[in-house]
Scaffold this active site. Structure first.
Site, PDB file in Angstrom:
ATOM      1  CB  CYS A   2      -0.864   0.044   1.256  1.00 34.35           C
ATOM      2  SG  CYS A   2      -1.887  -1.405   1.476  1.00 34.35           S
ATOM      3  NE  ARG A  27       4.318   1.545  -1.359  1.00 35.43           N
ATOM      4  CZ  ARG A  27       5.404   0.810  -1.204  1.00 35.43           C
ATOM      5  NH1 ARG A  27       6.412   0.962  -2.035  1.00 35.43           N
ATOM      6  NH2 ARG A  27       5.512  -0.067  -0.239  1.00 35.43           N
ATOM      7  CD1 TRP A  76      -1.835  -5.504  -3.162  1.00 38.94           C
ATOM      8  CD2 TRP A  76      -2.688  -4.399  -4.894  1.00 38.94           C
ATOM      9  NE1 TRP A  76      -1.911  -6.368  -4.216  1.00 38.94           N
ATOM     10  CE2 TRP A  76      -2.421  -5.729  -5.295  1.00 38.94           C
ATOM     11  CE3 TRP A  76      -3.240  -3.510  -5.826  1.00 38.94           C
ATOM     12  CZ2 TRP A  76      -2.680  -6.184  -6.580  1.00 38.94           C
ATOM     13  CZ3 TRP A  76      -3.489  -3.989  -7.126  1.00 38.94           C
ATOM     14  CH2 TRP A  76      -3.210  -5.296  -7.488  1.00 38.94           C
ATOM     15  CG  ASN A 100       2.858  -1.112   2.975  1.00 31.95           C
ATOM     16  OD1 ASN A 100       2.244  -2.065   2.494  1.00 31.95           O
ATOM     17  ND2 ASN A 100       4.073  -0.762   2.579  1.00 31.95           N
ATOM     18  N   GLY A 101       1.364  -3.504   5.148  1.00 25.36           N
ATOM     19  CA  GLY A 101       1.957  -4.736   5.671  1.00 25.36           C
ATOM     20  C   GLY A 101       0.872  -5.735   6.028  1.00 25.36           C
ATOM     21  CD  GLU A 482       7.199 -16.660 -17.325  1.00 19.38           C
ATOM     22  OE1 GLU A 482       6.290 -17.119 -18.022  1.00 19.38           O
ATOM     23  OE2 GLU A 482       7.203 -15.488 -16.909  1.00 19.38           O
ATOM     24  CE  LYS A 486       7.711 -12.363 -18.723  1.00 18.22           C
ATOM     25  NZ  LYS A 486       6.826 -13.174 -17.956  1.00 18.22           N
ATOM     26  CD  GLU A 489       5.083 -11.139 -21.896  1.00 16.44           C
ATOM     27  OE1 GLU A 489       5.873 -11.517 -21.012  1.00 16.44           O
ATOM     28  OE2 GLU A 489       3.985 -10.637 -21.647  1.00 16.44           O
ATOM     29  CG  HIS A 505      12.095 -36.712 -30.173  1.00 19.43           C
ATOM     30  ND1 HIS A 505      12.210 -37.989 -30.665  1.00 19.43           N
ATOM     31  CD2 HIS A 505      12.431 -36.787 -28.862  1.00 19.43           C
ATOM     32  CE1 HIS A 505      12.561 -38.811 -29.692  1.00 19.43           C
ATOM     33  NE2 HIS A 505      12.713 -38.100 -28.580  1.00 19.43           N
ATOM     34  CE  LYS A 606       0.702  -6.805 -14.992  1.00 18.03           C
ATOM     35  NZ  LYS A 606       1.858  -7.698 -15.172  1.00 18.03           N
TER      36      LYS A 606
HETATM   37  C1  AGP Z   1       2.975 -12.351 -18.728  1.00 19.87           C
HETATM   38  O1  AGP Z   1       4.208 -11.735 -18.863  1.00 19.87           O
HETATM   39  C2  AGP Z   1       1.942 -11.894 -19.658  1.00 19.87           C
HETATM   40  N1  AGP Z   1       1.775 -10.501 -19.621  1.00 19.87           N
HETATM   41  C3  AGP Z   1       0.671 -12.727 -19.777  1.00 19.87           C
HETATM   42  O2  AGP Z   1       1.042 -13.965 -20.302  1.00 19.87           O
HETATM   43  C4  AGP Z   1      -0.172 -12.970 -18.506  1.00 19.87           C
HETATM   44  O3  AGP Z   1       0.505 -13.803 -17.623  1.00 19.87           O
HETATM   45  C5  AGP Z   1      -1.524 -13.583 -18.907  1.00 19.87           C
HETATM   46  O4  AGP Z   1      -2.222 -12.687 -19.730  1.00 19.87           O
HETATM   47  C6  AGP Z   1      -2.370 -13.971 -17.716  1.00 19.87           C
HETATM   48  O5  AGP Z   1      -2.704 -12.872 -16.926  1.00 19.87           O
HETATM   49  P1  AGP Z   1      -3.334 -13.054 -15.500  1.00 19.87           P
HETATM   50  O6  AGP Z   1      -2.338 -13.752 -14.649  1.00 19.87           O
HETATM   51  O7  AGP Z   1      -3.621 -11.663 -15.022  1.00 19.87           O
HETATM   52  O8  AGP Z   1      -4.576 -13.886 -15.650  1.00 19.87           O
END
Ligand code: AGP
Length: 611
Positions: A2, A27, A76, A100-101, A482, A486, A489, A505, A606
């Site tokens: 927060c 935050r 938050w 906050n905590g 993952e 990254k 993206e 394979h 996001k």
């Molecule tokens: C992760 O870097 C991405 N931005 C994306 O794959 C994300 O994880 C996915 O859209 C799921 O989002 P969520 O965890 O908010 O459901």
């Protein structure tokens, strides 16, 4: 996480508090509130939603205008959904308090206070702190001593700011494990969770340390630690406001990578019973019959969260022997998925708003018990399911998920151990061992973050590559996926993740001197040697190897490549959490070299709230 702000001085407090909260909205932003002393009393205003909602409310009333002592909070949520009642400041008698905590022992403290006659208005852990301080004030203690006494009763992490309506020239501050700074002005003082909030007013700042308590008045600050007076250095901040907002980092992504040790600690804090060596998740209301009835677990998620689910499958099957499957949320609905009352369906989502995951868990709820692992209290997914295990990553601003991922891994690890405990599938000693290894995780993550400059050099070497292959085995295969995600993206470079054993394979046909291969090597003897064999196949075809390992000083590996990133070893099961950090950093530095918009990569959002 927060944001908190306080002001005591000669100017009008409200505009200063609001401008500070604006700088701290990163935050938390599910609700906000202020308490300002003026005209002989403290007035409190709180509103659900972003800060704009609070500002609208304040415009409609003038109770807070004019006063020159006040505190403000942007929330938050961790305990208690986002609502006006749960928003801070919380009041009890003479006291208004923000926090906050996390107060770990709030359930028992609340019971005691209720027995003594306190009446609670919120569902938060914070409100108990306001009641405790008020209780000690009523016993005749000075406000500073009253906060001290309250903190002695509290277990957990906190930055508390309190004001007492009968001492309207002081802000009382306590700090343990969450940040708090004091901005030093001339006949005025500012208190905040982060430097940007005070920068428009002063560049002279004191950073409090754990255990510090401060009595802040307009003309001076008294700081004590463990009951003894201490001096803390006054530092002069030279950052420009934008750098300050990002905590001195160039991008939110880098800042969030560095926040992971704290975020992971916040996620297991209060859930690990150290003495018993066990996991406690009182928020999960499964009764014994329900738990015994679970014959299968299905995870649904998207993107990074889906990768966390792949790791979760290892945890669930290893600790509980419950068969486990992982489905893309976007696929789950469009086939005849098999699920019934004996299948527990678990949605994993940082935002709690991803449309595909929401739809999948809604469908699952028509026939199966459901739960969620989620970062946002009050989000659509959190409201839709029977049980929620919250990660405590705090707001994640960068589109590329980093701390949300590692906290999801901690949450599913806690969940798997918890299920094993309740179903008796692991010996108590094994539960103790798995639980205790968690306690070593934050330090190991911190050390892994410190490979940053070594990773930056590797990134510089490979910045021009057009394709990358990521390889991992076992529990590190999802981490390869993952790492590749990254890179795609944020740097717009093509990358693919593969189980190392699958390379022969098909993907091996791609390997030549232009194809860097990023490989994860766990210390486990069997898998390490097998992965080394895969790397010999890469080397034989001229491929360039970038190795991330928690096996220190392997001669074989160092003979194969000069690009070896070593991270600390904690345990086989927690390896994925640590291995993922250099991959986040690698993607970050390649993106920076490529000049992309790291925090807001093209075409991405996001939270994907459309199908
Ligand atoms: C992760 O870097 C991405 N931005 C994306 O794959 C994300 O994880 C996915 O859209 C799921 O989002 P969520 O965890 O908010 O459901």
């Amino acid at each position: 996480m927060c944001g908190i702000v306080g002001y005591v001085g000669f100017q009008e407090a409200l505009p200063i508090i609001i401008s500070g909260l604006e700088k701290l909205e990163y935050r938390g932003y599910d609700s906000a509130g202020v308490a300002v002393y003026g005209n002989g009393k403290v007035s409190v205003t709180r509103a659900i939603g972003k800060l704009g909602e609070l500002k609208k409310l304040l415009n409609e009333r003038s109770a807070e205008a004019g006063g020159s002592l006040g505190i403000g909070h942007t929330r938050w949520a961790t305990h208690g959904k986002p609502s006006e009642n749960n928003a801070h400041p919380h009041t009890a008698g003479r006291v208004s308090l923000i926090h906050n905590g996390i107060v770990e022992n709030y359930v028992e403290l609340r019971e005691e206070l209720e027995k003594e006659g306190s009446q609670f208005k919120s569902e938060t852990d914070t409100e108990i702190a306001a009641h405790l301080v008020n209780k000690y004030l009523n016993k005749g203690l000075d406000p500073f001593d009253a906060l001290k006494a309250a903190c002695a009763d509290i277990r957990g992490s906190y930055a508390f700011l309190a004001i007492d309506s009968q001492n309207p020239d002081r802000i009382l501050v306590a700090k343990n494990s969450t940040p708090i700074i004091i901005g030093i002005g001339k006949n005025e003082m500012f208190v905040a969770s982060d430097i940007p909030a005070v920068l428009p007013y002063t560049r002279e700042v004191v950073i409090l340390e754990d255990g510090d308590m401060a009595d802040v008045r307009c003309d001076g600050v008294r700081i004590e630690n463990n009951g003894k007076p201490v001096q803390r250095k006054v530092q002069t901040i030279t950052w420009d406001p934008i750098t300050a907002q990002k905590g001195g980092y160039k991008h939110y992504m880098l800042k969030e990578i560095h926040e992971q040790a704290q975020a992971v600690t916040d996620t297991f804090r209060g859930r690990v019973e150290q003495e018993e060596g066990a996991i406690s998740l009182p928020e999960l209301a499964f009764d014994d019959k329900e738990l015994a009835g679970i014959q299968r677990i299905v995870f649904v998620a998207c993107g990074t969260a889906w990768h966390a689910c792949l790791v979760a499958k290892f945890y669930i099957e290893s600790f509980t022997q419950i068969p486990c499957e992982v489905d893309y949320a976007s696929e789950f609905r469009y086939r005849q998925a098999v699920f019934d009352k004996n299948t527990l369906v678990i949605a994993v989502s940082q935002s709690g708003e991803t449309a595909d995951t929401l739809a999948a868990i809604e469908l699952a709820g028509t026939r199966s018990p459901t739960m969620a692992v989620c970062n946002v209290l009050g989000s659509s997914i959190a409201r839709k399911v029977g049980n929620v295990l919250f990660t405590h990553a705090g707001p994640e601003i960068s589109v590329a998920s980093t701390k949300a991922f590692t906290t999801q891994l901690v949450a599913v690890y806690l969940l798997a151990i918890y299920l094993a405990q309740r179903r008796g599938t692991l010996a108590p000693e094994k539960v103790g061992e798995l639980t205790h290894s968690l306690l070593h995780l934050p330090a190991a993550i911190q050390q892994a973050v410190e490979v940053n400059s070594a990773v930056e050099k590797v990134a510089q070497r490979f910045r021009g590559a057009k394709d990358f292959l990521y390889l991992g085995r076992g529990i590190c295969y999802p981490i390869a996926l993952e790492g590749a995600l990254k890179l795609k993206e944020i740097s717009y470079v093509h990358a693919e993740g593969y189980p190392a054993g699958e390379m022969k394979h098909g993907p091996i046909a791609l390997i030549d001197e232009n194809m860097p291969v990023v490989v994860l090597l766990q210390r486990s003897k069997e898998l390490f040697e097998k992965t080394i064999s895969n790397l010999r196949e890469v080397e034989a075809r001229g491929g360039k190897i970038i190795a991330v390992t928690d096996f220190e000083g392997s001669k074989e590996l160092h003979a194969l490549t000069q690009n070896v990133i070593e991270v600390p070893f904690v345990s086989d099961f927690l390896s994925p959490l640590i291995m993922t950090i250099p991959l986040q950093l690698l993607a970050y530095h390649i993106a920076v070299f490529n000049g992309t918009d790291v925090d807001l990569p093209r075409n991405l959002a996001k939270s994907v709230t459309v199908e």
